[in-house]
Design a protein around this motif. Structure first.
Motif, PDB file in Angstrom:
ATOM      1  N   PRO A 153       0.999  -1.241  -0.032  1.00 58.05           N
ATOM      2  CA  PRO A 153      -0.022  -0.031  -0.204  1.00 58.05           C
ATOM      3  C   PRO A 153       0.968   1.350   0.102  1.00 58.05           C
ATOM      4  CG  PRO A 153      -0.218  -1.003   2.199  1.00 58.05           C
ATOM      5  CD  PRO A 153       0.932  -1.894   1.209  1.00 58.05           C
ATOM      6  N   LYS A 154       0.422   2.185  -0.710  1.00 56.33           N
ATOM      7  CA  LYS A 154       0.897   3.627  -0.820  1.00 56.33           C
ATOM      8  C   LYS A 154       0.857   4.387   0.400  1.00 56.33           C
ATOM      9  CE  LYS A 154       2.704   2.526  -4.817  1.00 56.33           C
ATOM     10  NZ  LYS A 154       4.371   2.021  -4.664  1.00 56.33           N
ATOM     11  N   CYS A 155       1.938   5.359   0.666  1.00 57.91           N
ATOM     12  CA  CYS A 155       1.703   6.084   1.762  1.00 57.91           C
ATOM     13  C   CYS A 155       0.715   7.311   1.546  1.00 57.91           C
ATOM     14  CB  CYS A 155       3.154   6.953   2.207  1.00 57.91           C
ATOM     15  SG  CYS A 155       4.259   5.698   2.734  1.00 57.91           S
ATOM     16  N   PHE A 156       0.676   7.771   0.158  1.00 56.92           N
ATOM     17  CA  PHE A 156      -0.014   8.795  -0.257  1.00 56.92           C
ATOM     18  C   PHE A 156      -1.146   8.345  -1.352  1.00 56.92           C
ATOM     19  CE2 PHE A 156       3.917  10.949   1.131  1.00 56.92           C
ATOM     20  CZ  PHE A 156       3.606  11.152   2.318  1.00 56.92           C
ATOM     21  N   ALA A 157      -2.236   8.734  -1.265  1.00 53.24           N
ATOM     22  CA  ALA A 157      -3.181   8.411  -2.346  1.00 53.24           C
ATOM     23  C   ALA A 157      -3.062   9.466  -3.573  1.00 53.24           C
ATOM     24  CB  ALA A 157      -4.744   8.281  -1.873  1.00 53.24           C
ATOM     25  N   ILE A 158      -2.314   9.311  -4.598  1.00 54.29           N
ATOM     26  CA  ILE A 158      -1.988  10.156  -5.658  1.00 54.29           C
ATOM     27  C   ILE A 158      -2.522   9.533  -6.988  1.00 54.29           C
ATOM     28  CG2 ILE A 158      -0.380  11.498  -7.147  1.00 54.29           C
ATOM     29  CD1 ILE A 158       1.239  11.970  -4.589  1.00 54.29           C
ATOM     30  N   SER A 159      -3.560   9.883  -7.631  1.00 52.06           N
ATOM     31  CA  SER A 159      -4.270   9.102  -8.712  1.00 52.06           C
ATOM     32  C   SER A 159      -3.074   9.098 -10.059  1.00 52.06           C
ATOM     33  CB  SER A 159      -5.483   9.538  -9.150  1.00 52.06           C
ATOM     34  OG  SER A 159      -5.397  10.625  -9.978  1.00 52.06           O
ATOM     35  N   LYS A 160      -2.890   8.198 -10.782  1.00 49.69           N
ATOM     36  CA  LYS A 160      -1.958   8.196 -11.912  1.00 49.69           C
ATOM     37  C   LYS A 160      -2.598   9.245 -13.164  1.00 49.69           C
ATOM     38  CE  LYS A 160      -0.723   3.251 -11.487  1.00 49.69           C
ATOM     39  NZ  LYS A 160      -0.705   2.137 -11.895  1.00 49.69           N
ATOM     40  N   GLN A 161      -3.916   9.036 -12.830  1.00 58.27           N
ATOM     41  CA  GLN A 161      -4.683  10.216 -13.886  1.00 58.27           C
ATOM     42  C   GLN A 161      -4.298  11.594 -13.806  1.00 58.27           C
ATOM     43  OE1 GLN A 161      -6.874   9.597 -16.572  1.00 58.27           O
ATOM     44  NE2 GLN A 161      -6.625  11.611 -16.787  1.00 58.27           N
ATOM     45  N   VAL A 162      -3.847  12.017 -12.508  1.00 60.24           N
ATOM     46  CA  VAL A 162      -3.593  13.372 -12.325  1.00 60.24           C
ATOM     47  C   VAL A 162      -2.198  13.622 -12.604  1.00 60.24           C
ATOM     48  CG1 VAL A 162      -3.062  13.260  -9.619  1.00 60.24           C
ATOM     49  CG2 VAL A 162      -3.808  15.275 -10.713  1.00 60.24           C
ATOM     50  N   VAL A 163      -1.398  12.391 -12.623  1.00 59.18           N
ATOM     51  CA  VAL A 163      -0.042  12.866 -13.047  1.00 59.18           C
ATOM     52  C   VAL A 163       0.064  12.901 -14.521  1.00 59.18           C
ATOM     53  CG1 VAL A 163       2.054  11.276 -13.192  1.00 59.18           C
ATOM     54  CG2 VAL A 163       0.805  11.178 -11.063  1.00 59.18           C
TER      55      VAL A 163
END
Length: 413
Positions: A4-14
């Motif tokens: 699991p990732k520390c931060f929820a950052i979507s691939k779409q926003v990248v």
């Protein structure tokens, strides 16, 4: 099994951030990576960046520093982040900007959606009709002097994701790489040129200036375009008092009002006369000063904006840099195709206020074209007047060849 990732950052926003960085283009950072090179292995590059940002292991590279000459003889330090860092900062801006926009002042115009420099100049022009004095405020080296602690407090107040504080702190502390390769540790300031810098600057000045002005002196209008600020006052006495208050406020926020560039200007027009002191100021490439203008009452003296002498000088310098007289093997059509995007950009920006003065400034391009004719054709070499008439004949036959020719026939100069 994926951790699991520390931060929820979507691939779409990248991905959205990458598309924006690609559209904006820009030079390579310290790693020499260009947009074209980055795109060769795009999928892996974006995945690695997303993975690092999501896991908390993202650390920005040093910011490449480029020195840009200023009109006053000094130099501006422009910071160029790497492609990865530009994408990461754009992710931050895409997520935080919608949160900040409703909170920002209506008097702030710089780098905000739906607002432009022209909006700021128009608002300033309208206010100059009502208010007789202007404080032309210059903050000395604003981007170099932003207090990190104060800025981080402002970010914390609005951050929607836990990673925002972490990465903003890392961006602020990332060293600058000078042109000789040496590194300079940054203890204050934010790089002018970073993708997140305009948003962070607006946030800092929202609390340092906008919100304070609207609370302390709510009756006085102002226009702010990032760190370019104009404040309107009713009288000289009021302007002196407000300037002192602003000076004290900026010092509390770690900033300094420039002692010589900041000035109080009298907005002289048909109805305001006989006042000594400065009667003109520059704002966003336009000079405000008394000018003759037509109105329903006839020819009057108004306090109006038009292209500034500094902007005209920049146009002349760039026109000379083209060295058209050396491009004798190119056709006039080829030269027009090359130059029209630049000329159109100048015209679209500076013709918004006093179009005739803008076209007079662009006449310098015709001077360079006359030199080109005299160098290309032997029959014009020693005859400047003949070359000028030949260019006028070409303009008459093809008035749309150059962007500044298209509107000349409709403009009364």
């Amino acid at each position: 099994m994926n951790k699991p990732k520390c931060f929820a950052i979507s691939k779409q926003v990248v991905w959205d951030a990458w598309l924006q960085v690609k559209r904006n283009k820009g030079a390579a950072g310290v790693d020499g990576m260009t947009i074209e090179k980055y795109e060769l292995n795009l999928k892996d590059n974006l995945y690695k960046l997303w993975n690092r940002m999501s896991s908390g292991s993202y650390f920005p590279k040093p910011v490449r520093t480029v020195l840009i000459p200023k009109d006053d003889g000094g130099e501006r330090r422009l910071g160029i982040p790497s492609i990865d860092d530009r994408i990461a900062q754009t992710v931050f801006a895409l997520l935080l900007e919608p949160v900040l926009e409703p909170k920002f002042s209506d008097n702030s115009f710089g780098f905000r959606p739906g607002r432009s420099a022209h909006d700021a100049v128009k608002r300033a022009s309208d206010n100059c009709r009502t208010y007789g004095y202007v404080i032309d405020l210059d903050i000395e080296k604003f981007f170099d002097n932003v207090e990190h602690d104060l800025l981080l407090r402002a970010v914390k107040k609005h951050a929607t994701e836990p990673w925002m504080m972490l990465y903003v702190k890392r961006w602020l502390e990332s060293p600058s790489q000078n042109e000789d390769g040496s590194l300079t540790v940054r203890e204050r300031g934010t790089p002018q040129g970073g993708v997140a810098s305009p948003l962070l600057a607006n946030l800092f000045l929202h609390y340092a200036f906008d919100a304070w002005m609207e609370k302390t002196i709510p009756t006085l209008p102002f226009e702010r375009y990032v760190d370019d600020i104009i404040v309107h006052c009713k009288s000289r006495k009021q302007a002196d008092h407000v300037q002192r208050l602003i000076k004290q406020r900026l010092e509390k926020c770690g900033l300094r009002m420039h002692p010589t560039k900041t000035k109080i200007v009298f907005c002289k027009n048909q109805w305001r006369q006989d006042i000594t002191g400065p009667v003109k100021f520059d704002f966003l490439g336009f000079t405000f000063q008394p000018r003759h203008c037509l109105s329903t009452q006839g020819l009057l003296t108004g306090f109006c904006p038009a292209i500034s002498s500094r902007a005209q000088k920049r146009i002349r310098v760039e026109c000379k840099s083209w060295q058209l007289h050396n491009q004798v093997f190119a056709s006039l059509n080829e030269i027009a195709r090359k130059l029209n995007p630049i000329i159109r950009g100048w015209y679209n920006y500076y013709s918004r206020f006093s179009r005739s003065l803008c076209l007079k400034a662009l006449n310098f391009i015709d001077n360079q074209l006359i030199k080109w004719l005299r160098r290309k054709y032997l029959r014009y070499a020693k005859h400047k007047i003949r070359a000028s008439r030949a260019l006028a004949a070409i303009r008459g036959r093809n008035p749309r060849l150059f962007a500044h020719w298209e509107t000349r026939s409709t403009c009364k100069i």
